[in-house]
Design a protein around this motif. Structure first.
Motif, PDB file in Angstrom:
ATOM      1  N   VAL A 290      11.291 -37.894 -18.780  1.00 58.85           N
ATOM      2  CA  VAL A 290      12.289 -37.184 -19.592  1.00 58.85           C
ATOM      3  C   VAL A 290      13.487 -38.094 -19.845  1.00 58.85           C
ATOM      4  O   VAL A 290      14.009 -38.182 -20.966  1.00 58.85           O
ATOM      5  CB  VAL A 290      12.725 -35.878 -18.900  1.00 58.85           C
ATOM      6  N   GLY A 291      13.930 -38.805 -18.786  1.00 56.40           N
ATOM      7  CA  GLY A 291      15.034 -39.748 -18.940  1.00 56.40           C
ATOM      8  C   GLY A 291      14.706 -40.888 -19.884  1.00 56.40           C
ATOM      9  O   GLY A 291      15.570 -41.352 -20.633  1.00 56.40           O
ATOM     10  N   LEU A 292      13.443 -41.342 -19.856  1.00 55.30           N
ATOM     11  CA  LEU A 292      13.025 -42.418 -20.751  1.00 55.30           C
ATOM     12  C   LEU A 292      13.105 -41.980 -22.210  1.00 55.30           C
ATOM     13  O   LEU A 292      13.559 -42.740 -23.071  1.00 55.30           O
ATOM     14  CB  LEU A 292      11.588 -42.838 -20.400  1.00 55.30           C
ATOM     15  N   TYR A 293      12.690 -40.750 -22.467  1.00 55.86           N
ATOM     16  CA  TYR A 293      12.780 -40.215 -23.835  1.00 55.86           C
ATOM     17  C   TYR A 293      14.233 -40.185 -24.292  1.00 55.86           C
ATOM     18  O   TYR A 293      14.557 -40.559 -25.434  1.00 55.86           O
ATOM     19  CB  TYR A 293      12.179 -38.815 -23.875  1.00 55.86           C
ATOM     20  N   ALA A 294      15.135 -39.758 -23.405  1.00 56.38           N
ATOM     21  CA  ALA A 294      16.549 -39.684 -23.754  1.00 56.38           C
ATOM     22  C   ALA A 294      17.141 -41.072 -23.946  1.00 56.38           C
ATOM     23  O   ALA A 294      17.900 -41.312 -24.893  1.00 56.38           O
ATOM     24  CB  ALA A 294      17.311 -38.930 -22.666  1.00 56.38           C
ATOM     25  N   ALA A 295      16.808 -42.014 -23.056  1.00 51.68           N
ATOM     26  CA  ALA A 295      17.370 -43.357 -23.133  1.00 51.68           C
ATOM     27  C   ALA A 295      16.932 -44.084 -24.398  1.00 51.68           C
ATOM     28  O   ALA A 295      17.715 -44.828 -24.998  1.00 51.68           O
ATOM     29  CB  ALA A 295      16.966 -44.160 -21.902  1.00 51.68           C
ATOM     30  N   ARG A 296      15.696 -43.856 -24.822  1.00 52.89           N
ATOM     31  CA  ARG A 296      15.186 -44.522 -26.018  1.00 52.89           C
ATOM     32  C   ARG A 296      15.443 -43.702 -27.279  1.00 52.89           C
ATOM     33  O   ARG A 296      15.038 -44.109 -28.367  1.00 52.89           O
ATOM     34  CB  ARG A 296      13.688 -44.791 -25.865  1.00 52.89           C
ATOM     35  N   ARG A 297      16.080 -42.554 -27.124  1.00 53.22           N
ATOM     36  CA  ARG A 297      16.421 -41.678 -28.243  1.00 53.22           C
ATOM     37  C   ARG A 297      15.200 -41.301 -29.082  1.00 53.22           C
ATOM     38  O   ARG A 297      15.244 -41.237 -30.317  1.00 53.22           O
ATOM     39  CB  ARG A 297      17.481 -42.328 -29.136  1.00 53.22           C
ATOM     40  N   GLY A 298      14.104 -41.079 -28.402  1.00 53.21           N
ATOM     41  CA  GLY A 298      12.882 -40.701 -29.088  1.00 53.21           C
ATOM     42  C   GLY A 298      11.650 -41.190 -28.351  1.00 53.21           C
ATOM     43  O   GLY A 298      11.733 -41.683 -27.225  1.00 53.21           O
ATOM     44  N   PRO A 299      10.494 -41.099 -28.986  1.00 52.33           N
ATOM     45  CA  PRO A 299       9.222 -41.321 -28.297  1.00 52.33           C
ATOM     46  C   PRO A 299       8.704 -42.759 -28.323  1.00 52.33           C
ATOM     47  O   PRO A 299       7.521 -42.981 -28.043  1.00 52.33           O
ATOM     48  CB  PRO A 299       8.277 -40.400 -29.068  1.00 52.33           C
ATOM     49  N   ARG A 300       9.544 -43.744 -28.660  1.00 54.37           N
ATOM     50  CA  ARG A 300       9.045 -45.123 -28.687  1.00 54.37           C
ATOM     51  C   ARG A 300       8.503 -45.513 -27.318  1.00 54.37           C
ATOM     52  O   ARG A 300       9.120 -45.286 -26.293  1.00 54.37           O
ATOM     53  CB  ARG A 300      10.164 -46.091 -29.082  1.00 54.37           C
ATOM     54  N   GLY A 301       7.315 -46.113 -27.321  1.00 51.89           N
ATOM     55  CA  GLY A 301       6.701 -46.520 -26.077  1.00 51.89           C
ATOM     56  C   GLY A 301       6.202 -45.368 -25.233  1.00 51.89           C
ATOM     57  O   GLY A 301       5.984 -45.529 -24.030  1.00 51.89           O
ATOM     58  N   GLN A 302       6.034 -44.217 -25.857  1.00 45.26           N
ATOM     59  CA  GLN A 302       5.563 -43.034 -25.148  1.00 45.26           C
ATOM     60  C   GLN A 302       4.442 -42.387 -25.953  1.00 45.26           C
ATOM     61  O   GLN A 302       4.202 -42.752 -27.101  1.00 45.26           O
ATOM     62  CB  GLN A 302       6.720 -42.062 -24.935  1.00 45.26           C
ATOM     63  N   SER A 303       3.776 -41.418 -25.360  1.00 44.11           N
ATOM     64  CA  SER A 303       2.607 -40.852 -26.018  1.00 44.11           C
ATOM     65  C   SER A 303       2.352 -39.447 -25.493  1.00 44.11           C
ATOM     66  O   SER A 303       2.450 -39.189 -24.284  1.00 44.11           O
ATOM     67  CB  SER A 303       1.384 -41.746 -25.745  1.00 44.11           C
ATOM     68  N   LEU A 304       1.993 -38.555 -26.398  1.00 44.14           N
ATOM     69  CA  LEU A 304       1.633 -37.196 -26.005  1.00 44.14           C
ATOM     70  C   LEU A 304       0.373 -37.215 -25.142  1.00 44.14           C
ATOM     71  O   LEU A 304       0.215 -36.376 -24.247  1.00 44.14           O
ATOM     72  CB  LEU A 304       1.425 -36.329 -27.248  1.00 44.14           C
ATOM     73  N   VAL A 305      -0.506 -38.164 -25.389  1.00 44.84           N
ATOM     74  CA  VAL A 305      -1.719 -38.293 -24.563  1.00 44.84           C
ATOM     75  C   VAL A 305      -1.338 -38.584 -23.115  1.00 44.84           C
ATOM     76  O   VAL A 305      -1.878 -37.983 -22.177  1.00 44.84           O
ATOM     77  CB  VAL A 305      -2.633 -39.407 -25.122  1.00 44.84           C
ATOM     78  N   ILE A 306      -0.394 -39.513 -22.915  1.00 47.34           N
ATOM     79  CA  ILE A 306       0.073 -39.820 -21.566  1.00 47.34           C
ATOM     80  C   ILE A 306       0.667 -38.574 -20.923  1.00 47.34           C
ATOM     81  O   ILE A 306       0.380 -38.251 -19.757  1.00 47.34           O
ATOM     82  CB  ILE A 306       1.116 -40.951 -21.592  1.00 47.34           C
ATOM     83  N   ALA A 307       1.512 -37.869 -21.663  1.00 45.43           N
ATOM     84  CA  ALA A 307       2.215 -36.703 -21.111  1.00 45.43           C
ATOM     85  C   ALA A 307       1.236 -35.607 -20.687  1.00 45.43           C
ATOM     86  O   ALA A 307       1.348 -35.059 -19.580  1.00 45.43           O
ATOM     87  CB  ALA A 307       3.207 -36.170 -22.137  1.00 45.43           C
ATOM     88  N   VAL A 308       0.282 -35.271 -21.546  1.00 45.78           N
ATOM     89  CA  VAL A 308      -0.665 -34.201 -21.237  1.00 45.78           C
ATOM     90  C   VAL A 308      -1.604 -34.620 -20.104  1.00 45.78           C
ATOM     91  O   VAL A 308      -1.883 -33.833 -19.190  1.00 45.78           O
ATOM     92  CB  VAL A 308      -1.460 -33.801 -22.493  1.00 45.78           C
ATOM     93  N   ALA A 309      -2.089 -35.871 -20.158  1.00 40.82           N
ATOM     94  CA  ALA A 309      -3.001 -36.342 -19.111  1.00 40.82           C
ATOM     95  C   ALA A 309      -2.303 -36.404 -17.759  1.00 40.82           C
ATOM     96  O   ALA A 309      -2.893 -36.068 -16.725  1.00 40.82           O
ATOM     97  CB  ALA A 309      -3.561 -37.712 -19.482  1.00 40.82           C
ATOM     98  N   LYS A 310      -1.027 -36.815 -17.756  1.00 47.18           N
ATOM     99  CA  LYS A 310      -0.281 -36.839 -16.494  1.00 47.18           C
ATOM    100  C   LYS A 310      -0.127 -35.425 -15.932  1.00 47.18           C
ATOM    101  O   LYS A 310      -0.272 -35.199 -14.727  1.00 47.18           O
ATOM    102  CB  LYS A 310       1.094 -37.473 -16.690  1.00 47.18           C
ATOM    103  N   TRP A 311       0.188 -34.480 -16.796  1.00 44.53           N
ATOM    104  CA  TRP A 311       0.344 -33.089 -16.357  1.00 44.53           C
ATOM    105  C   TRP A 311      -0.952 -32.565 -15.738  1.00 44.53           C
ATOM    106  O   TRP A 311      -0.950 -32.022 -14.627  1.00 44.53           O
ATOM    107  CB  TRP A 311       0.760 -32.221 -17.548  1.00 44.53           C
ATOM    108  N   LEU A 312      -2.075 -32.759 -16.444  1.00 42.37           N
ATOM    109  CA  LEU A 312      -3.362 -32.282 -15.931  1.00 42.37           C
ATOM    110  C   LEU A 312      -3.765 -33.045 -14.673  1.00 42.37           C
ATOM    111  O   LEU A 312      -4.326 -32.458 -13.733  1.00 42.37           O
ATOM    112  CB  LEU A 312      -4.435 -32.426 -17.008  1.00 42.37           C
ATOM    113  N   GLY A 313      -3.486 -34.355 -14.654  1.00 38.52           N
ATOM    114  CA  GLY A 313      -3.835 -35.163 -13.493  1.00 38.52           C
ATOM    115  C   GLY A 313      -3.066 -34.784 -12.253  1.00 38.52           C
ATOM    116  O   GLY A 313      -3.513 -35.042 -11.129  1.00 38.52           O
TER     117      GLY A 313
END
Length: 207
Positions: A135-158
């Motif tokens: 969450v902090g990374l999203y705020a620091a980069r002011r958006g989703p650069r270097g991030q992915s919905l696939v990572i977020a969902v897979a991390k949650w399920l994992g």
């Protein structure tokens, strides 16, 4: 089944993190959590494989190898995201300190709790840290650069799968509480990424 779901989901996280990091020329996992993850996987790969070849030991080795690739993206691109006063020697020293600290934390857990509890407690605590840092990374980069919905969902399920396994089926209230908190932050992060997609979409709101 829950162990299998967790293993597959976390493998997706690592593969996608390498892909996104190379695509966006950055690192796709918060570095403090990355250091703890690498130390966890390397440490418990050794523990698992000391008594012979085991599926979990092999998985830990594969995950540690994937973490090495993510660490490489951090070392290759991470300094560019820091202020100019952070010279190459400072960046290198800071990176070494993070990695050494990651191993120190894992070994302290081992010394205090023993292998059975240390694997669970340290994994869920660093998982909660990672959830908050995303969450902090999203705020620091002011958006989703270097991030992915696939990572977020897979991390949650994992994380959700072992929460059910150790927290519900094995009856660990401590693990269950940490797992629930992880889900809260993971869902917040997923919401941020979904909202970011909607804002960037031509059909989405302009503000």
């Amino acid at each position: 089944m829950l162990t299998l779901v967790s293993g597959i989901a976390w493998t997706v996280v690592y593969v996608e993190a390498v892909r996104v990091g190379l695509r966006d020329r950055t690192y796709a996992m918060p570095v403090a959590a990355l250091a703890l993850n690498f130390a966890w996987e390397a440490t418990y790969a050794v523990y698992e494989l000391r008594s012979g070849l085991s599926p979990q030991g092999v998985v830990n080795v594969v995950w540690a190898g994937a973490d090495v690739l993510i660490i490489w993206t951090y070392l290759r691109f991470g300094r560019a995201e820091l202020p100019e006063f952070v010279t190459r020697p400072l960046f290198a020293g800071w990176s070494v300190l993070l990695l050494v600290t990651g191993f120190a934390v894992q070994w302290l857990f081992l010394a205090h709790f023993g292998v059975h509890d240390a694997t669970r407690y340290s994994a869920f605590l660093q998982n909660l840290l990672m959830s908050g840092l995303f969450v902090g990374l999203y705020a620091a980069r002011r958006g989703p650069r270097g991030q992915s919905l696939v990572i977020a969902v897979a991390k949650w399920l994992g994380t959700l799968a072992p929460t059910l396994l150790f927290g519900v089926l094995e009856g660990s209230g401590f693990v269950l509480g940490l797992g629930v908190l992880c889900s809260v932050f993971d869902l917040v992060y997923i919401g941020l990424l979904v909202r970011g997609r909607a804002v960037r979409s031509p059909a989405g709101p302009s503000r």
